[in-house]
Design a protein around this motif. Structure first.
Motif, PDB file in Angstrom:
ATOM      1  N   SER A 197     -28.889  36.551 103.335  1.00 14.72           N
ATOM      2  CA  SER A 197     -28.687  37.035 101.962  1.00 14.72           C
ATOM      3  C   SER A 197     -29.471  38.328 101.749  1.00 14.72           C
ATOM      4  CB  SER A 197     -29.146  35.989 100.944  1.00 14.72           C
ATOM      5  OG  SER A 197     -30.552  35.839 100.969  1.00 14.72           O
ATOM      6  N   GLU A 198     -29.088  39.043 100.686  1.00 20.39           N
ATOM      7  CA  GLU A 198     -29.760  40.291 100.354  1.00 20.39           C
ATOM      8  C   GLU A 198     -31.229  40.058 100.007  1.00 20.39           C
ATOM      9  OE1 GLU A 198     -28.886  43.293 100.617  1.00 20.39           O
ATOM     10  OE2 GLU A 198     -26.693  43.338 100.709  1.00 20.39           O
ATOM     11  N   ASP A 199     -31.509  38.965  99.285  1.00 21.53           N
ATOM     12  CA  ASP A 199     -32.885  38.676  98.901  1.00 21.53           C
ATOM     13  C   ASP A 199     -33.755  38.405 100.132  1.00 21.53           C
ATOM     14  OD1 ASP A 199     -32.325  38.981  96.253  1.00 21.53           O
ATOM     15  OD2 ASP A 199     -32.036  36.834  95.857  1.00 21.53           O
ATOM     16  N   GLU A 200     -33.220  37.649 101.075  1.00 19.03           N
ATOM     17  CA  GLU A 200     -33.962  37.360 102.299  1.00 19.03           C
ATOM     18  C   GLU A 200     -34.209  38.638 103.104  1.00 19.03           C
ATOM     19  OE1 GLU A 200     -31.682  34.497 104.404  1.00 19.03           O
ATOM     20  OE2 GLU A 200     -32.328  32.795 103.168  1.00 19.03           O
ATOM     21  N   PHE A 201     -33.195  39.492 103.140  1.00 15.39           N
ATOM     22  CA  PHE A 201     -33.329  40.732 103.902  1.00 15.39           C
ATOM     23  C   PHE A 201     -34.339  41.663 103.228  1.00 15.39           C
ATOM     24  CE2 PHE A 201     -31.472  44.953 105.350  1.00 15.39           C
ATOM     25  CZ  PHE A 201     -32.037  44.863 106.608  1.00 15.39           C
ATOM     26  N   SER A 202     -34.327  41.709 101.899  1.00 17.56           N
ATOM     27  CA  SER A 202     -35.276  42.533 101.166  1.00 17.56           C
ATOM     28  C   SER A 202     -36.707  42.090 101.474  1.00 17.56           C
ATOM     29  CB  SER A 202     -35.019  42.437  99.662  1.00 17.56           C
ATOM     30  OG  SER A 202     -35.985  43.155  98.935  1.00 17.56           O
ATOM     31  N   LYS A 203     -36.951  40.785 101.482  1.00 19.99           N
ATOM     32  CA  LYS A 203     -38.285  40.256 101.791  1.00 19.99           C
ATOM     33  C   LYS A 203     -38.658  40.586 103.237  1.00 19.99           C
ATOM     34  CE  LYS A 203     -41.956  37.625 101.113  1.00 19.99           C
ATOM     35  NZ  LYS A 203     -42.494  37.542 102.485  1.00 19.99           N
ATOM     36  N   PHE A 204     -37.689  40.471 104.144  1.00 21.94           N
ATOM     37  CA  PHE A 204     -37.943  40.780 105.544  1.00 21.94           C
ATOM     38  C   PHE A 204     -38.353  42.244 105.728  1.00 21.94           C
ATOM     39  CE2 PHE A 204     -36.308  42.640 109.475  1.00 21.94           C
ATOM     40  CZ  PHE A 204     -36.981  41.883 110.425  1.00 21.94           C
ATOM     41  N   VAL A 205     -37.643  43.138 105.065  1.00 25.92           N
ATOM     42  CA  VAL A 205     -37.947  44.573 105.180  1.00 25.92           C
ATOM     43  C   VAL A 205     -39.350  44.863 104.645  1.00 25.92           C
ATOM     44  CG1 VAL A 205     -37.326  46.881 104.366  1.00 25.92           C
ATOM     45  CG2 VAL A 205     -35.545  45.304 105.109  1.00 25.92           C
ATOM     46  N   LEU A 206     -39.716  44.234 103.521  1.00 22.24           N
ATOM     47  CA  LEU A 206     -41.054  44.427 102.973  1.00 22.24           C
ATOM     48  C   LEU A 206     -42.123  43.991 103.968  1.00 22.24           C
ATOM     49  CD1 LEU A 206     -40.631  43.223  99.262  1.00 22.24           C
ATOM     50  CD2 LEU A 206     -40.917  45.566 100.069  1.00 22.24           C
ATOM     51  N   ASP A 207     -41.924  42.832 104.604  1.00 21.75           N
ATOM     52  CA  ASP A 207     -42.889  42.334 105.589  1.00 21.75           C
ATOM     53  C   ASP A 207     -42.954  43.247 106.809  1.00 21.75           C
ATOM     54  OD1 ASP A 207     -43.392  40.209 103.926  1.00 21.75           O
ATOM     55  OD2 ASP A 207     -42.106  38.797 105.006  1.00 21.75           O
ATOM     56  N   ALA A 208     -41.786  43.699 107.261  1.00 17.38           N
ATOM     57  CA  ALA A 208     -41.734  44.561 108.441  1.00 17.38           C
ATOM     58  C   ALA A 208     -42.418  45.888 108.165  1.00 17.38           C
ATOM     59  CB  ALA A 208     -40.285  44.779 108.867  1.00 17.38           C
ATOM     60  N   GLU A 209     -42.125  46.487 107.020  1.00 20.79           N
ATOM     61  CA  GLU A 209     -42.724  47.782 106.697  1.00 20.79           C
ATOM     62  C   GLU A 209     -44.236  47.673 106.508  1.00 20.79           C
ATOM     63  OE1 GLU A 209     -41.350  50.680 106.858  1.00 20.79           O
ATOM     64  OE2 GLU A 209     -39.392  49.811 107.357  1.00 20.79           O
ATOM     65  N   GLN A 210     -44.683  46.523 106.055  1.00 20.37           N
ATOM     66  CA  GLN A 210     -46.124  46.309 105.936  1.00 20.37           C
ATOM     67  C   GLN A 210     -46.773  46.311 107.322  1.00 20.37           C
ATOM     68  OE1 GLN A 210     -47.266  42.701 103.920  1.00 20.37           O
ATOM     69  NE2 GLN A 210     -49.421  43.256 103.851  1.00 20.37           N
ATOM     70  N   ALA A 211     -46.094  45.724 108.286  1.00 18.00           N
ATOM     71  CA  ALA A 211     -46.600  45.731 109.666  1.00 18.00           C
ATOM     72  C   ALA A 211     -46.573  47.141 110.242  1.00 18.00           C
ATOM     73  CB  ALA A 211     -45.769  44.786 110.530  1.00 18.00           C
ATOM     74  N   PHE A 212     -45.487  47.858 109.977  1.00 20.72           N
ATOM     75  CA  PHE A 212     -45.373  49.223 110.501  1.00 20.72           C
ATOM     76  C   PHE A 212     -46.440  50.141 109.913  1.00 20.72           C
ATOM     77  CE2 PHE A 212     -40.535  48.316 110.625  1.00 20.72           C
ATOM     78  CZ  PHE A 212     -40.701  47.521 111.743  1.00 20.72           C
ATOM     79  N   SER A 213     -46.893  49.810 108.702  1.00 20.78           N
ATOM     80  CA  SER A 213     -47.838  50.694 108.011  1.00 20.78           C
ATOM     81  C   SER A 213     -49.259  50.529 108.531  1.00 20.78           C
ATOM     82  CB  SER A 213     -47.816  50.419 106.502  1.00 20.78           C
ATOM     83  OG  SER A 213     -48.342  49.131 106.218  1.00 20.78           O
ATOM     84  N   ARG A 214     -49.423  49.741 109.597  1.00 18.75           N
ATOM     85  CA  ARG A 214     -50.758  49.593 110.165  1.00 18.75           C
ATOM     86  C   ARG A 214     -51.328  50.963 110.539  1.00 18.75           C
ATOM     87  NH1 ARG A 214     -53.358  45.313 112.083  1.00 18.75           N
ATOM     88  NH2 ARG A 214     -51.450  44.057 112.072  1.00 18.75           N
ATOM     89  N   GLU A 215     -50.490  51.803 111.147  1.00 16.02           N
ATOM     90  CA  GLU A 215     -50.943  53.149 111.505  1.00 16.02           C
ATOM     91  C   GLU A 215     -51.269  53.940 110.241  1.00 16.02           C
ATOM     92  OE1 GLU A 215     -49.424  57.226 113.734  1.00 16.02           O
ATOM     93  OE2 GLU A 215     -48.007  55.820 112.833  1.00 16.02           O
TER      94      GLU A 215
END
Length: 293
Positions: free
Chosen positions: A264-282
């Motif tokens: 679902s769109e809601d699940e994907f939105s949450k996934f992207v937020l989590d992923a981008e948080q990981a990417f923002s480590r740098e």
């Protein structure tokens, strides 16, 4: 599936260029200092016992001091860190927009979502207003919301999932893994070089005992080289980056496995937020460095 090249906002390109140019300037200034100190050490070995000769190493030391003062006043490393932090903030916001993730949800009004994204960029720029006068103007006239961004955002959920997985998640995982490996290797190689030069300096110091009257033992230049290598390792932070990048690569690998279960769109939105948080480590690392410089 979109096959055209993905273009980031003009502000991202501008911030990235500023960071790259500032990094290059900072590292070349450091190299210049080390090179001049080495030359001064070599020329201080009494090749010619005349007062005029010793003016040369004195001039070289003055030149090294000028570089040090210039670097301290200009602080190009701060522009390097701030530019990278700004670029990473824009990049992660761009992917959130393209994936219809919060705060850029599934809004059908083009005008509304464009206004939201531009407002978000404005807020990011205001938060980094200290570097506004140092941003290059090369890309100032380019688009902030590119055609490729809109094309990716228009994809249906399944195609957006595939696009994000291939062009963002896998790309970032590969980047962090390669950087971790590269920094670990560089740390090992530079440390071996430093130990080798210190070893040479020790051997020369011991051998000099047998012939203290010989004026050309190159102990001081070798010590300068060994010390410069240690300074370079500290500046580049090879060990710190290798550890950080390794952890991030593993974290992304764990997150990546979740994408197949999203429906679902809601699940994907949450996934992207989590992923981008990981990417923002740098990104957070650059911010932390900025606060300590």
């Amino acid at each position: 599936m979109i096959t055209e090249q993905f273009d980031y906002p003009a502000l991202y390109e501008t911030a990235g260029k500023m960071s790259t140019d500032s990094q290059r300037l900072f590292l070349w200034l450091v190299r210049g200092e080390y090179a001049l100190l080495f030359m001064a050490a070599v020329l201080s070995m009494n090749f010619y016992a005349t007062s005029h000769y010793f003016i040369i190493p004195a001039v070289i030391l003055i030149a090294s001091l000028v570089i040090l003062i210039f670097r301290s006043l200009q602080k190009p490393e701060q522009d390097w860190y701030r530019g990278r932090a700004l670029a990473e903030s824009i990049k992660t916001s761009c992917w959130k927009y393209c994936m219809r993730s919060e705060p850029f949800g599934d809004n059908d009004s083009v005008a509304t979502r464009h206004a939201e994204f531009r407002t978000y960029l404005t807020e990011i720029l205001r938060a980094n207003r200290l570097i506004g006068d140092r941003l290059p103007a090369d890309n100032a006239a380019e688009e902030q919301i590119t055609t490729s961004m809109e094309a990716v955002r228009a994809l249906p959920l399944e195609e957006r999932k595939k696009y994000y997985d291939k062009n963002r998640v896998r790309n970032q995982r590969t980047w962090y893994a390669k950087k971790a490996s590269g920094n670990k290797k560089s740390s090992r190689n530079w440390m071996i070089a430093s130990i080798a030069f210190y070893g040479i300096a020790i051997v020369l110091s011991l051998v000099r005992i047998t012939d203290p009257g010989f004026a050309y033992w190159p102990v001081e230049p070798v010590i300068v080289v060994a010390s410069s290598i240690l300074g370079w390792v500290q500046i580049k932070k090879f060990n710190e980056l290798a550890s950080s990048y390794t952890l991030t690569a593993h974290e992304i690998g764990i997150i990546q496995g979740r994408i197949a279960d999203i429906s679902s769109e809601d699940e994907f939105s949450k996934f992207v937020l989590d992923a981008e948080q990981a990417f923002s480590r740098e990104h957070t690392q650059w911010v932390a460095r900025q606060q300590h410089t």
